[in-house]
Design a protein around this motif. Structure first.
Motif, mmCIF file in Angstrom:
data_model
loop_
_atom_site.group_PDB
_atom_site.id
_atom_site.type_symbol
_atom_site.label_atom_id
_atom_site.label_comp_id
_atom_site.label_asym_id
_atom_site.label_seq_id
_atom_site.Cartn_x
_atom_site.Cartn_y
_atom_site.Cartn_z
ATOM 1 N N TYR A 228 0.418 6.940 -4.382
ATOM 2 C CA TYR A 228 1.534 6.253 -4.234
ATOM 3 C C TYR A 228 2.760 7.547 -3.141
ATOM 4 N N ASP B 262 0.725 -1.006 -0.114
ATOM 5 C CA ASP B 262 0.036 -0.144 -0.067
ATOM 6 C C ASP B 262 0.734 1.348 0.512
ATOM 7 N N LYS B 263 2.317 1.275 -0.182
ATOM 8 C CA LYS B 263 3.302 2.078 -0.428
ATOM 9 C C LYS B 263 4.513 1.833 -0.349
#
Length: 418
Positions: free
Chosen positions: A88, A51-52
């Motif tokens: 991101y 997620d990052k």
């Protein structure tokens, strides 16, 4: 046993002393993709379920290979990168900002860092004393997610440079000479380390061109030791304080070559390999249809300046198209402010926004069947710049500019003598 420059850099990033041939996982400082490889990297990154990004501030997405976009399919690929950067927090280098390899050395590269890029010419940044190399999109996605990459530590070949280049001879001539000497696989998976008192006489554009084309000899990377010129260049573009390494005196090299820069002549790579080289006095009568001066290899300001010095007050030959492509907006702006663009346009050249353009057969100068081009780009494979029966001759900006004036591959001294 001592270490080469690359062994020292990888050791620092792997947290242990390493030697050639060893497989290691090491921290990477910069991850970069371009619009040709980026969408696949994005796809692979999303498969990881992360997620990052590990380091969004030093994950850079470049829109440069097809910039501005010449067709809708490529526009969609650009949208993929823009959306990913927004989601991101990655850095996005937009249309016209510049070719990735020059943008990176202007803004993001620091000596003795490790940089990976989903582009084979990532080895360019070795000019600043960094270990930089190209990787596949899957490895790039893993690097973006974890901040690490795996490497087989390359063994090294040392090129000792002595003397100084003669006028209108450049780093392009040096690296073409070397590739012609050792072959396109002469440094396969090796580190090409450039040393010696002759290095001090090479400009940063000379060095960037030489490390950029290390891959054309099959090398894993090319690298120069950090010196005062390197530090001055970094200080101009960054406030970071670089760490400086040097190779040990007892470092082990697979081979050593001594190159006298004063003996290098203008050199041209004939189709269809960068290693198929001839010196300018061996070229013969080769008529051309197009000249390209620019790209990640020779789109630096010094290249623009040298080409303009030859074209000033002269005209491009009838039936020859001359295309000038500064590597970044900063170079474009400086060329404009100093009157170089005026010189190019008055000579009959076309000046493009920064882009890779025709180098990879993208746009801005695609060759027709049977046409010939003299280009300062880095590859001249079959069909590289257009039709498979076209021919690309690699040369320095000086040779390219002189050839634009005469309509055939020409020694710059012939034009300057008139």
């Amino acid at each position: 046993m001592g270490q080469t420059l690359v062994e020292k850099i990888i050791s620092n990033h792997a947290g242990k002393n390493v030697k050639a041939g060893e497989l290691v996982i090491a921290k990477v400082d910069v991850c970069a993709v371009q619009d040709g490889t980026g969408p696949l990297t994005v796809q692979e990154f999303k498969k990881l379920g992360k997620d990052k990004l590990n380091n969004p501030e030093r994950t850079i997405l470049f829109i440069d290979h097809a910039s501005p976009s010449p067709k809708k399919e490529l526009s969609n690929m650009h949208t993929t990168l823009r959306d990913f950067a927004k989601e991101y927090g990655a850095v996005l280098s937009e249309v016209g900002s510049g070719v990735c390899h020059q943008r990176l050395v202007e803004t993001f590269v620091n000596p003795t860092e490790i940089l990976v890029g989903a582009d084979s010419h990532t080895c360019t940044y070795g000019a600043l004393g960094a270990f930089s190399t190209g990787v596949g999109s899957t490895d790039m996605a893993a690097g973006m997610a974890t901040g690490k990459a795996w490497f087989k530590v390359p063994s090294a070949i040392q090129f000792e440079l002595k003397g100084k280049l003669n006028p209108y001879i450049s780093g392009k001539d040096v690296i073409l000479h070397i590739i012609g000497m050792i072959g396109v696989d002469g440094a396969l998976y090796k580190s090409m380390e450039f040393v010696g008192e002759g290095v001090a006489s090479l400009s940063m554009s000379d060095r960037l061109t030489m490390t950029n084309m290390a891959i054309e000899a099959g090398a894993k990377n090319g690298i120069f030791a950090v010196d005062d010129q390197t530090l001055a260049y970094v200080a101009e573009h960054s406030d970071r304080k670089p760490v400086v390494y040097t190779a040990d005196e007892d470092a082990v090299y697979e081979e050593k070559y001594v190159i006298d820069l004063s003996e290098i002549k203008s050199t041209v790579a004939f189709p269809h390999l960068p290693g198929n080289t001839r010196t300018i006095d061996e070229v013969g009568d080769v008529k051309i249809d197009q000249v390209v001066i620019g790209s990640c290899t020779n789109g630096f300001y010094r290249d623009m300046e040298e080409a303009a010095s030859i074209l000033k007050g002269k005209k491009v030959a009838k039936n020859v198209r001359a295309i000038i492509i500064p590597a970044t907006q900063a170079i474009y702006l400086k060329a404009m402010e100093n009157g170089l663009l005026k010189t190019f346009i008055e000579a009959g050249c076309v000046v493009s926004t920064p882009t890779c353009g025709p180098c990879l057969g993208g746009h801005m100068g695609i060759l027709a069947a049977g046409e010939r081009a003299v280009s300062t780009t880095n590859r001249n494979f079959v069909g590289r710049m257009g039709h498979p029966t076209s021919e690309v001759y690699l040369a320095s900006p000086a040779v390219a500019a002189a050839s634009a004036i005469t309509g055939r591959i020409t020694d710059p001294k012939e034009v300057l003598a008139k």
